[in-house]
Write a protein that holds these residues in place. Sequence first.
Motif, PDB file in Angstrom:
ATOM      1  N   GLY A  33      -6.735  50.718  -8.120  1.00 61.31           N
ATOM      2  CA  GLY A  33      -6.151  50.500  -9.523  1.00 61.31           C
ATOM      3  C   GLY A  33      -5.011  49.494  -9.673  1.00 61.31           C
ATOM      4  N   LEU A  34      -4.731  49.237 -10.841  1.00 63.72           N
ATOM      5  CA  LEU A  34      -3.396  48.350 -10.895  1.00 63.72           C
ATOM      6  C   LEU A  34      -2.270  48.908 -10.598  1.00 63.72           C
ATOM      7  N   PRO A  35      -1.313  48.077 -10.111  1.00 58.73           N
ATOM      8  CA  PRO A  35       0.079  48.635  -9.772  1.00 58.73           C
ATOM      9  C   PRO A  35       0.541  49.640 -10.831  1.00 58.73           C
ATOM     10  N   GLY A  36       0.942  50.731 -10.660  1.00 52.27           N
ATOM     11  CA  GLY A  36       1.434  51.498 -11.565  1.00 52.27           C
ATOM     12  C   GLY A  36       0.606  52.524 -12.507  1.00 52.27           C
ATOM     13  N   PRO A  73       8.765  38.282  -1.282  1.00 49.84           N
ATOM     14  CA  PRO A  73       7.744  37.516  -1.356  1.00 49.84           C
ATOM     15  C   PRO A  73       7.499  36.308  -0.139  1.00 49.84           C
ATOM     16  N   VAL A  74       8.624  36.000   0.652  1.00 53.70           N
ATOM     17  CA  VAL A  74       8.874  35.370   2.160  1.00 53.70           C
ATOM     18  C   VAL A  74       7.682  36.359   3.155  1.00 53.70           C
ATOM     19  N   TYR A  75       8.008  37.692   3.281  1.00 54.40           N
ATOM     20  CA  TYR A  75       7.142  38.189   4.326  1.00 54.40           C
ATOM     21  C   TYR A  75       6.252  39.062   3.738  1.00 54.40           C
ATOM     22  N   ARG A  76       5.766  38.820   2.462  1.00 54.74           N
ATOM     23  CA  ARG A  76       4.601  39.513   1.978  1.00 54.74           C
ATOM     24  C   ARG A  76       3.458  39.420   2.620  1.00 54.74           C
ATOM     25  N   PRO A  77       2.891  38.068   3.081  1.00 53.44           N
ATOM     26  CA  PRO A  77       1.816  37.872   4.062  1.00 53.44           C
ATOM     27  C   PRO A  77       1.969  38.761   5.474  1.00 53.44           C
ATOM     28  N   ASP A 101      -5.434  51.001  -2.065  1.00 52.48           N
ATOM     29  CA  ASP A 101      -5.530  49.575  -1.952  1.00 52.48           C
ATOM     30  C   ASP A 101      -5.860  49.288  -3.902  1.00 52.48           C
ATOM     31  N   CYS A 102      -5.503  47.880  -4.181  1.00 51.22           N
ATOM     32  CA  CYS A 102      -5.505  47.645  -5.713  1.00 51.22           C
ATOM     33  C   CYS A 102      -6.994  47.540  -5.844  1.00 51.22           C
ATOM     34  N   GLY A 103      -7.864  47.050  -4.962  1.00 49.67           N
ATOM     35  CA  GLY A 103      -9.278  46.913  -5.596  1.00 49.67           C
ATOM     36  C   GLY A 103      -9.536  45.629  -6.125  1.00 49.67           C
ATOM     37  N   SER A 104      -8.722  44.872  -6.557  1.00 47.77           N
ATOM     38  CA  SER A 104      -8.912  43.631  -7.268  1.00 47.77           C
ATOM     39  C   SER A 104      -9.290  42.478  -6.575  1.00 47.77           C
ATOM     40  N   ARG A 105      -9.461  42.648  -5.416  1.00 47.33           N
ATOM     41  CA  ARG A 105      -9.627  41.247  -4.599  1.00 47.33           C
ATOM     42  C   ARG A 105     -11.004  41.601  -3.922  1.00 47.33           C
ATOM     43  N   ARG A 106     -11.908  40.558  -4.228  1.00 49.73           N
ATOM     44  CA  ARG A 106     -13.192  40.687  -3.515  1.00 49.73           C
ATOM     45  C   ARG A 106     -13.300  40.681  -2.352  1.00 49.73           C
ATOM     46  N   VAL A 150       1.297  38.171 -10.451  1.00 42.38           N
ATOM     47  CA  VAL A 150       0.547  38.845  -9.619  1.00 42.38           C
ATOM     48  C   VAL A 150      -0.284  40.117 -10.353  1.00 42.38           C
ATOM     49  N   PHE A 151       0.619  40.846 -11.403  1.00 45.73           N
ATOM     50  CA  PHE A 151       0.136  41.771 -12.133  1.00 45.73           C
ATOM     51  C   PHE A 151      -1.300  41.180 -12.928  1.00 45.73           C
TER      52      PHE A 151
END
Length: 196
Positions: A33-36, A73-77, A101-106, A150-151
Amino acid sequence: MELVARGVHDLRGQDGPPLTVRYGPDAAVVVAGLPGSGKSTLLHRWDGPAPVLDPRTSRLAARATVPDRLPYPVYRPVVRTLHLLRIRAALRRPGPLLVHDCGSRRWMRRALARWARQGGRELHVVLLAVRPEQALAGQHARARTAAPGVFRHHVRGLTALVAAVEREGLTAFPGAASVLLADGTSRGRLAGVRFQ
């Protein structure tokens, strides 16, 4: 009441009694789901019978190893890679599993399906399909907000996923044995989870 997870269950807009969702003994359940949207809240409610893989754990582990001045954002990867490695390793072990997991990425949905299949597990999905404004309110309530870009990316990805589930059923989430759709009205009904 008990709901046996098989196929697509659409609880959106349905108020009613609390539900316990039943999965198989080695099921991997992705809460998306979405963040939040309430993923962490639901996972905390459900965390007794199965370990929870939450990216926040990976973020805290990475944060402890980088200088304080380094922005996220620098260490997010690194955080994302660590979370992926933890999921893949956990899917190789027996026993039930809950995955945040957010589920938004195929590509991520495909990876989860492949890893679950390789581990001999059934993959299930709980998709919290709340409105973006509800998710934003949830972010503000927890005092952790996603960057606007991102949202928006998550909104686009999840809107497409929900529409695909409505059109195509299970094939919209490759490899899933069930998809349970809940919204702001029905997510509170998901009182418990059972693996047997």
